[in-house]
Design an enzyme around this catalytic site. Sequence first.
Site, PDB file in Angstrom:
ATOM      1  N   GLU A   1     -14.269 -13.856 -57.805  1.00 13.50           N
ATOM      2  CA  GLU A   1     -13.718 -13.427 -56.515  1.00 13.50           C
ATOM      3  C   GLU A   1     -12.977 -14.553 -55.790  1.00 13.50           C
ATOM      4  O   GLU A   1     -12.329 -14.308 -54.765  1.00 13.50           O
ATOM      5  CB  GLU A   1     -14.847 -12.921 -55.605  1.00 13.50           C
ATOM      6  CG  GLU A   1     -15.499 -11.616 -56.051  1.00 13.50           C
ATOM      7  CD  GLU A   1     -16.652 -11.832 -57.038  1.00 13.50           C
ATOM      8  OE1 GLU A   1     -16.692 -12.888 -57.707  1.00 13.50           O
ATOM      9  OE2 GLU A   1     -17.505 -10.941 -57.122  1.00 13.50           O
TER      10      GLU A   1
ATOM     11  N   TRP B   1     -37.929 -17.842 -46.495  1.00 16.41           N
ATOM     12  CA  TRP B   1     -37.225 -17.655 -47.761  1.00 16.41           C
ATOM     13  C   TRP B   1     -37.858 -18.523 -48.843  1.00 16.41           C
ATOM     14  O   TRP B   1     -38.059 -19.720 -48.656  1.00 16.41           O
ATOM     15  CB  TRP B   1     -35.745 -18.032 -47.625  1.00 16.41           C
ATOM     16  CG  TRP B   1     -34.945 -17.045 -46.811  1.00 16.41           C
ATOM     17  CD1 TRP B   1     -35.439 -16.084 -45.977  1.00 16.41           C
ATOM     18  CD2 TRP B   1     -33.519 -16.937 -46.775  1.00 16.41           C
ATOM     19  NE1 TRP B   1     -34.412 -15.375 -45.412  1.00 16.41           N
ATOM     20  CE2 TRP B   1     -33.215 -15.874 -45.875  1.00 16.41           C
ATOM     21  CE3 TRP B   1     -32.468 -17.604 -47.395  1.00 16.41           C
ATOM     22  CZ2 TRP B   1     -31.912 -15.490 -45.584  1.00 16.41           C
ATOM     23  CZ3 TRP B   1     -31.169 -17.231 -47.108  1.00 16.41           C
ATOM     24  CH2 TRP B   1     -30.893 -16.175 -46.210  1.00 16.41           C
TER      25      TRP B   1
ATOM     26  N   LYS C   1     -37.777 -12.986 -49.720  1.00 11.87           N
ATOM     27  CA  LYS C   1     -37.993 -13.063 -48.282  1.00 11.87           C
ATOM     28  C   LYS C   1     -39.424 -12.651 -47.993  1.00 11.87           C
ATOM     29  O   LYS C   1     -39.759 -11.472 -47.984  1.00 11.87           O
ATOM     30  CB  LYS C   1     -36.989 -12.182 -47.545  1.00 11.87           C
ATOM     31  CG  LYS C   1     -35.571 -12.703 -47.750  1.00 11.87           C
ATOM     32  CD  LYS C   1     -34.537 -11.942 -46.945  1.00 11.87           C
ATOM     33  CE  LYS C   1     -33.148 -12.523 -47.245  1.00 11.87           C
ATOM     34  NZ  LYS C   1     -32.068 -11.787 -46.584  1.00 11.87           N
TER      35      LYS C   1
ATOM     36  N   THR D   1     -15.805  -8.791 -62.604  1.00  9.26           N
ATOM     37  CA  THR D   1     -17.008  -9.618 -62.539  1.00  9.26           C
ATOM     38  C   THR D   1     -17.900  -9.253 -63.721  1.00  9.26           C
ATOM     39  O   THR D   1     -17.805  -8.154 -64.268  1.00  9.26           O
ATOM     40  CB  THR D   1     -17.772  -9.347 -61.232  1.00  9.26           C
ATOM     41  OG1 THR D   1     -18.167  -7.965 -61.251  1.00  9.26           O
ATOM     42  CG2 THR D   1     -16.892  -9.577 -60.033  1.00  9.26           C
TER      43      THR D   1
END
Lengths: 542, 542
Positions: B329, B439, B434, B185
């Site tokens: 992934e 959110w 948050k 990654t």
Amino acid sequence: MWSTMQDFPLTITTIMRYGTQVCGAVEIATWTGDGARRRSYAEVGERAARLAGALRALGVDGDQRVATFMWNNTEHLEAYLAVPSMGAVLHTLNLRLFPDQLVYIANHAEDYVVIVDGSLIPLLAPVLPQMKTVRHVVVVGEGDTAPLEGAGKELHSYEELLAGAPPEFAWPEIDERSAAAMCYTSGTTGNPKGVVYSHRSAYLHSLSVCTGNALGMSDADVVLPVVPMFHANAWGLPYAAMLAGAALVMPDRFLQAEPLVKLIEAERPTVAGAVPTIWSDVLRYTREHGSDLSSLRLVPCGGSAVPEALMRGFDEIGVRIVQAWGMTETSPVATMAHAPAGAEGERAWRARVSQGRVLAGLEIRVVGDGDVVLANDGEAVGEVEIRGPWITGAYHRDEDPGRFHDGWLRTGDVGNLSADGYMVLTDRAKDVIKSGGEWISSVELENHLMAHPDVIEAAVVGVPDDRWQERPLASVVVREGASVTAAQLREFLSDRVPKWQLPERWAFIAEVPKTSVGKFDKKVLRRRYAEGGLEVHDLTGF
Amino acid sequence: MWSTMQDFPLTITTIMRYGTQVCGAVEIATWTGDGARRRSYAEVGERAARLAGALRALGVDGDQRVATFMWNNTEHLEAYLAVPSMGAVLHTLNLRLFPDQLVYIANHAEDYVVIVDGSLIPLLAPVLPQMKTVRHVVVVGEGDTAPLEGAGKELHSYEELLAGAPPEFAWPEIDERSAAAMCYTSGTTGNPKGVVYSHRSAYLHSLSVCTGNALGMSDADVVLPVVPMFHANAWGLPYAAMLAGAALVMPDRFLQAEPLVKLIEAERPTVAGAVPTIWSDVLRYTREHGSDLSSLRLVPCGGSAVPEALMRGFDEIGVRIVQAWGMTETSPVATMAHAPAGAEGERAWRARVSQGRVLAGLEIRVVGDGDVVLANDGEAVGEVEIRGPWITGAYHRDEDPGRFHDGWLRTGDVGNLSADGYMVLTDRAKDVIKSGGEWISSVELENHLMAHPDVIEAAVVGVPDDRWQERPLASVVVREGASVTAAQLREFLSDRVPKWQLPERWAFIAEVPKTSVGKFDKKVLRRRYAEGGLEVHDLTGF
């Protein structure tokens, strides 16, 4: 070194989840003769859960075989989803088998439940008492169940079972290599033999059918499987449609040209699969009535060689037939005869009349005497062998092990492979005549003989010969009132095949014996010849 | 009950055999700046066998990692085939990583060989001495190898190695779950992490990419992977092309708009994959020069959200961009944003600007606080989780195990799912703020801020807050000469988002820090804030 990828199994449960959840609004239509009844994939998903719960309640708690004796319809799809996904094994019974074969395979597979369409009760009833392992019979739709009584089985109504079962089912985790479904070969040589598909093989076959070189299926498609769901998974079309989020149209028992054409005009399928004889009838009907088949973008066709005239006839009405080849043992789709990209004219036709190119993932080769692998040169002829993740590696209970070796299936088909992967089949291996080290194609001799104006049918088999090991015997059915002789037929052939291939032995018969699925039953002819039951004209020395 | 199907593994060897044998005449073209050099798949097959033999001779006899430091070209494809098929593991090094990251991943993966394009020697040379496990460096093509000397590695010429190796290789039988390739990654949060693909995952991903709902690839296609082969398998395009018998066109190092357009005009690809910024440049160049992109039937685009204006711009020149979503992934293709079949106008656009529908075989869900699975109603927002046979279940050496639970990968992306399976991403999970149980989307605030005429760039991160747990901090780069204040920007936002989402904390910075692949590096901003390295205007109480 192992990968870090998830160990996620390839199962029919995944196909069901994708179709019924991600594509839940897509519809499956089942023809009723003058219209269609419809259910969404989401509804089919709930009904599959109810079916699984109901079967569990009947005692299906392991890998018991649940047989279907059904046409292509929504309920058959529900069984296709519920039975394998609950861990049991779907056994699709072929309606067209002879009664003794039906009894044989139901007992051989040890079927525990049979789900039967109401309209098929008259076919099932006579054989049901001999299906020893069957405990439960579940009847779908209308139909007089009286003939089923007295067979010692518990009878149930499909809809009542579903209504009494919970709308959700705890689908188990399944090993992808475990059995999902069974199908028996039609048995032209001896007893039918069982092929046991795995979840993995069904998944990979379905995914492969969706790729661009196969059917290129997408959510823009409406798929009509005319080929029966009791015959080699209906070529994988139902599962592939769900993986693609494509709509399904099911013909139920309406398989004649007229209702099929009406169904096509009403439901406008884009992909429809059936054997050549059905498409011949559809083409004739369409020409007579000026029907509209324009919704079809692709018509996979197989089961027997597709005549070029049929393909050209469909080309004329703007519908593309693509020949596919396979067998029960190959799930079944193994090759497809798309013309190579950009090919036109003769080159395109040479590809289209072949059996096609092998699907990616499978490997195919041609093997000669002594299991020597032959060149892919478009000339060397031998038996075709195939391997891959949706190819059978054995028969149920390990019958006929000689069909398998070194991880390859001997297909029993004889032909050649071109350098670019196109396969041309010329014969069944058992029908090839090996004369003095050379191979004679019985199919080629038959095709030439059947082109004679006085010949209705002709079957050629190899019979023992002292000098040449084997020589062709031609059994001919002549037109009523015709008076053609063996010598005249031999003369007719002599313009068409090399002299050494001309049969010496001739028999005139009333009819060529057939198997339950209508193929020439050559083993009967060989036996009759061996037992002296044929009146043979011997032209040796001519 | 076990099936009777062959236990045939799903491997890259099968992809190689199909491409190089059944489709041996198909060509791969590599751009040279003013034309293309070409090889047939059959030639690539022989060269892959020679490469495997040569690597064996260098001591690669197990699952050693063979790294590539290469552009997209024929030789890279040869490594894609040879390395996994010989049982070793291909590790594609990302040229664009920072030097210390390159060293880290080469050592972490324990690379034994590096194959490097001659043109990339200047990039590799400075870091090579620190790649401790590397023993051999194989140089492809021209290039001054002097900078590689003195690093203590054995240097080889790729072509000389191939010329000295036998033209055939005894490809081993491979367990489909064993490692085939590694990719790291890009590491926006901490060190890069290794994903180890299996043969099985690569095979299934490639087959899936060929289906009608993905790219519908067939032998009629010519595929141009602009997306680098060192970046998540070039979206699986090279393997998928070989499975489809499609031709390949490789751009090598010519990734600017002008050479790409010339390549497209000359080689006429039908499918081409790249990130949005490249297509923006190509579109601009095409408009300026009246270039011809008409060969393209489908342009998969991903890596970051695809602007609607870009899709509309391509629509105007008759080329269809389809957004795809995935990550290292996920192999990487997980969703594709085709409009639903038959959809037009607003409905089609709503689908096209989403991240799309999950590919069949994968399952996706949205999870809220406390790992509660949320409804697929197009509204409930949570973290997206995914599972399936080409999804990572762990990182190499089990790093960061918190990203995996119950067989699902936490993608780190936040969004919602519609009832018909379309996913809309709104944020990265780590970038969501948050605040008092609600959110706040940092991406939404950034987009609004960057629409202000005086703002060049804006990055919003969550910072600790005594009362609300977390509150947004806006870091803004303003146009030279502009004199906009924090209060004015807050006022500007107040017309666009709810009041409780308005940031109190503001910083004016010279530039937003970026990762090696050009993404906002928010962890640097958070750290600077924590260390007091930002001059913050606090508007609390306003």
